[in-house]
Design a protein around this motif. Structure first.
Motif, short mmCIF file in Angstrom:
data_model
loop_
_atom_site.label_atom_id
_atom_site.label_comp_id
_atom_site.label_asym_id
_atom_site.label_seq_id
_atom_site.Cartn_x
_atom_site.Cartn_y
_atom_site.Cartn_z
N GLN A 24 0.83 -1.20 0.00
CA GLN A 24 0.00 0.00 0.00
C GLN A 24 0.87 1.26 0.00
OE1 GLN A 24 -2.34 -0.74 3.50
NE2 GLN A 24 -4.12 -1.33 2.29
N PHE A 25 1.96 1.24 0.75
CA PHE A 25 2.86 2.38 0.79
C PHE A 25 3.49 2.62 -0.57
CE2 PHE A 25 3.91 1.48 5.55
CZ PHE A 25 2.63 1.83 5.91
N ILE A 26 3.85 1.53 -1.25
CA ILE A 26 4.47 1.63 -2.58
C ILE A 26 3.44 2.15 -3.58
CG2 ILE A 26 5.47 0.32 -4.48
CD1 ILE A 26 6.88 -1.40 -2.27
N ILE A 27 2.23 1.58 -3.55
CA ILE A 27 1.17 2.04 -4.46
C ILE A 27 0.82 3.50 -4.18
CG2 ILE A 27 -1.28 1.74 -5.05
CD1 ILE A 27 -0.80 -1.31 -4.58
N GLY A 28 0.80 3.86 -2.91
CA GLY A 28 0.48 5.24 -2.52
C GLY A 28 1.59 6.23 -2.80
N ARG A 29 2.75 5.73 -3.19
CA ARG A 29 3.91 6.54 -3.57
C ARG A 29 4.51 7.35 -2.42
NH1 ARG A 29 1.77 8.77 -9.43
NH2 ARG A 29 1.42 6.71 -10.28
N ASP A 30 4.12 7.02 -1.19
CA ASP A 30 4.59 7.79 -0.04
C ASP A 30 5.45 6.97 0.93
OD1 ASP A 30 2.57 6.19 0.99
OD2 ASP A 30 1.63 7.80 2.14
N ILE A 31 6.11 5.95 0.42
CA ILE A 31 6.88 5.06 1.28
C ILE A 31 8.01 5.80 2.02
CG2 ILE A 31 8.44 4.23 -0.53
CD1 ILE A 31 8.16 1.42 0.90
N THR A 32 8.57 6.83 1.40
CA THR A 32 9.63 7.60 2.06
C THR A 32 9.07 8.30 3.30
OG1 THR A 32 10.73 7.94 -0.06
CG2 THR A 32 11.38 9.39 1.75
N ASP A 33 7.94 8.97 3.14
CA ASP A 33 7.30 9.64 4.27
C ASP A 33 6.91 8.64 5.34
OD1 ASP A 33 6.26 11.80 5.73
OD2 ASP A 33 4.32 11.71 4.71
N ARG A 34 6.37 7.49 4.94
CA ARG A 34 5.97 6.46 5.90
C ARG A 34 7.18 5.93 6.67
NH1 ARG A 34 0.37 5.11 6.16
NH2 ARG A 34 -0.56 5.96 4.28
N PHE A 35 8.31 5.77 5.98
CA PHE A 35 9.53 5.31 6.65
C PHE A 35 9.95 6.30 7.73
CE2 PHE A 35 14.10 5.60 7.19
CZ PHE A 35 14.38 4.33 7.67
N PHE A 36 10.00 7.58 7.38
CA PHE A 36 10.42 8.58 8.36
C PHE A 36 9.41 8.74 9.50
CE2 PHE A 36 13.45 9.70 5.02
CZ PHE A 36 14.61 9.81 5.78
N CYS A 37 8.13 8.52 9.24
CA CYS A 37 7.12 8.49 10.31
C CYS A 37 7.41 7.33 11.26
CB CYS A 37 5.71 8.36 9.73
SG CYS A 37 5.05 9.88 9.03
N PHE A 38 7.77 6.18 10.70
CA PHE A 38 8.13 5.03 11.52
C PHE A 38 9.29 5.39 12.45
CE2 PHE A 38 11.31 1.62 11.89
CZ PHE A 38 10.65 0.78 12.77
N ILE A 39 10.32 6.03 11.91
CA ILE A 39 11.49 6.41 12.70
C ILE A 39 11.08 7.35 13.84
CG2 ILE A 39 13.70 7.68 12.67
CD1 ILE A 39 13.86 4.89 11.37
N GLN A 40 10.33 8.39 13.52
CA GLN A 40 10.00 9.39 14.54
C GLN A 40 9.06 8.84 15.62
OE1 GLN A 40 8.22 12.43 12.09
NE2 GLN A 40 6.18 12.00 12.87
N ASN A 41 8.32 7.79 15.31
CA ASN A 41 7.39 7.22 16.27
C ASN A 41 7.97 6.06 17.08
OD1 ASN A 41 5.21 8.97 15.76
ND2 ASN A 41 4.80 7.87 13.87
N SER A 42 9.22 5.76 16.87
CA SER A 42 9.90 4.71 17.62
C SER A 42 11.03 5.32 18.45
CB SER A 42 10.49 3.68 16.65
OG SER A 42 11.38 2.82 17.32
N ARG A 43 10.92 5.20 19.73
CA ARG A 43 11.96 5.76 20.60
C ARG A 43 13.33 5.17 20.26
NH1 ARG A 43 11.35 6.84 26.88
NH2 ARG A 43 9.49 7.74 25.96
N GLU A 44 13.36 3.85 20.06
CA GLU A 44 14.62 3.17 19.76
C GLU A 44 15.21 3.66 18.43
OE1 GLU A 44 16.26 -1.31 18.66
OE2 GLU A 44 14.14 -1.04 19.18
N TRP A 45 14.40 3.70 17.38
CA TRP A 45 14.90 4.09 16.07
C TRP A 45 15.17 5.58 15.96
CZ3 TRP A 45 17.61 1.24 13.22
CH2 TRP A 45 17.49 -0.14 13.36
N MET A 46 14.44 6.38 16.72
CA MET A 46 14.72 7.82 16.74
C MET A 46 16.10 8.07 17.35
SD MET A 46 13.53 10.62 15.73
CE MET A 46 13.60 12.36 16.01
N LYS A 47 16.43 7.31 18.38
CA LYS A 47 17.77 7.45 18.98
C LYS A 47 18.85 7.07 17.97
CE LYS A 47 20.79 5.84 22.71
NZ LYS A 47 21.94 6.07 21.87
N HIS A 48 18.66 5.94 17.28
CA HIS A 48 19.63 5.53 16.27
C HIS A 48 19.73 6.59 15.16
CE1 HIS A 48 20.19 1.69 18.13
NE2 HIS A 48 19.00 1.21 17.80
#
Length: 100
Positions: A24-48
């Protein structure tokens, strides 16, 4: 964290967290934005992410990550830039479409 390690491990974590939604992210063409949303919403990945940004610089990390997303999923930039991403880690992103 080294940028090369961050890219690989962050994509694996993103895929694990979004197993049923990647197409769905690929079809929606917004996978980059979705990836960075994932990072910002994860304490662990935001630290990394912040550790990697402190080592390599914001522009380098974000542009390298966007390029890695293209390569990893076999996508290309379609020339359309979105200036209002949901993620606050990026100012804009290009829509990505399948190479096939």
């Amino acid at each position: 964290m080294q940028l090369s390690i961050f890219k690989q491990q962050a994509i694996v974590a993103f895929e694990t967290a979004n197993q049923g939604n990647l197409n769905q992210f690929i079809i929606g063409r917004d996978i980059t934005d979705r990836f960075f949303c994932f990072i910002q919403n994860s304490r662990e990945w935001m630290k990394h992410y912040l550790d990697t940004v402190s080592e390599c610089g914001l522009q380098t990390v974000n542009s390298q990550m966007a390029q890695y997303i293209c390569e990893h999923y076999g996508l290309r930039n379609n020339g359309v830039e979105q200036h209002y991403p949901y993620s606050y880690l990026i100012q804009s992103y290009h829509e990505l479409i399948s190479i096939q």
